[in-house]
Write a protein that holds these residues in place. Structure first.
Motif, PDB file in Angstrom:
ATOM      1  N   GLU A  59       0.786  -1.153   0.066  1.00 35.08           N
ATOM      2  CA  GLU A  59      -0.158  -0.015   0.001  1.00 35.08           C
ATOM      3  C   GLU A  59       0.913   1.159  -0.137  1.00 35.08           C
ATOM      4  N   ALA A  60       1.849   1.247   0.899  1.00 37.10           N
ATOM      5  CA  ALA A  60       2.867   2.424   1.006  1.00 37.10           C
ATOM      6  C   ALA A  60       3.549   2.620  -0.492  1.00 37.10           C
ATOM      7  N   ARG A  61       3.757   1.577  -1.142  1.00 37.71           N
ATOM      8  CA  ARG A  61       4.471   1.585  -2.541  1.00 37.71           C
ATOM      9  C   ARG A  61       3.592   2.296  -3.605  1.00 37.71           C
ATOM     10  N   ASN A  62       2.217   1.721  -3.563  1.00 35.60           N
ATOM     11  CA  ASN A  62       1.120   2.315  -4.333  1.00 35.60           C
ATOM     12  C   ASN A  62       1.020   3.763  -3.909  1.00 35.60           C
ATOM     13  N   LEU A  63       0.841   4.294  -2.670  1.00 32.71           N
ATOM     14  CA  LEU A  63       0.745   5.808  -2.305  1.00 32.71           C
ATOM     15  C   LEU A  63       1.702   6.378  -3.053  1.00 32.71           C
ATOM     16  N   LYS A  64       3.093   6.028  -2.765  1.00 36.80           N
ATOM     17  CA  LYS A  64       4.390   6.804  -3.309  1.00 36.80           C
ATOM     18  C   LYS A  64       4.152   6.916  -4.696  1.00 36.80           C
TER      19      LYS A  64
END
Length: 103
Positions: A59-64
């Motif tokens: 999820e953090a990679r997607n947000l980035k």
């Protein structure tokens, strides 16, 4: 982590805030150092906040990639590549039962 359901979070605006982990997350979701979390700011206290959600690394990679997180955000990417050696050998290991009897 500070104990008693509290932690100190470094926000992307450069402010350190004292955060309280809400009861729904306590003892169910473990928050570690360098995890990306969502906090809710308090209107009446700028130095304090509440932890609402912990993002998974995906999820953090997607947000980035969507531009929601700054480029300076470091996400713990575990990469398994050619650096791993699957063929592990132990050269000086001889299993003898006599050594156990000498103890």
């Amino acid at each position: 982590m500070l104990g008693n359901g509290r932690l100190e979070a470094l926000c992307f605006d450069g402010t350190k805030r004292l955060c309280h982990i809400r009861g729904k997350l306590r003892k169910k979701v473990w928050i570690n150092q360098s995890d990306i979390i969502l906090i809710g700011l308090r209107d009446y206290q700028d130095a304090k906040a509440d932890v609402i959600l912990k993002y998974t690394p995906d999820e953090a990679r997607n947000l980035k990639s969507y531009g929601e997180l700054p480029e300076s955000a470091k996400i713990n990417d575990v990469e398994f590549g050619d650096e791993q050696d699957d063929n592990i050998t132990f050269d000086d290991f001889e299993a003898e039962d006599d050594e156990i009897d000498d103890i």
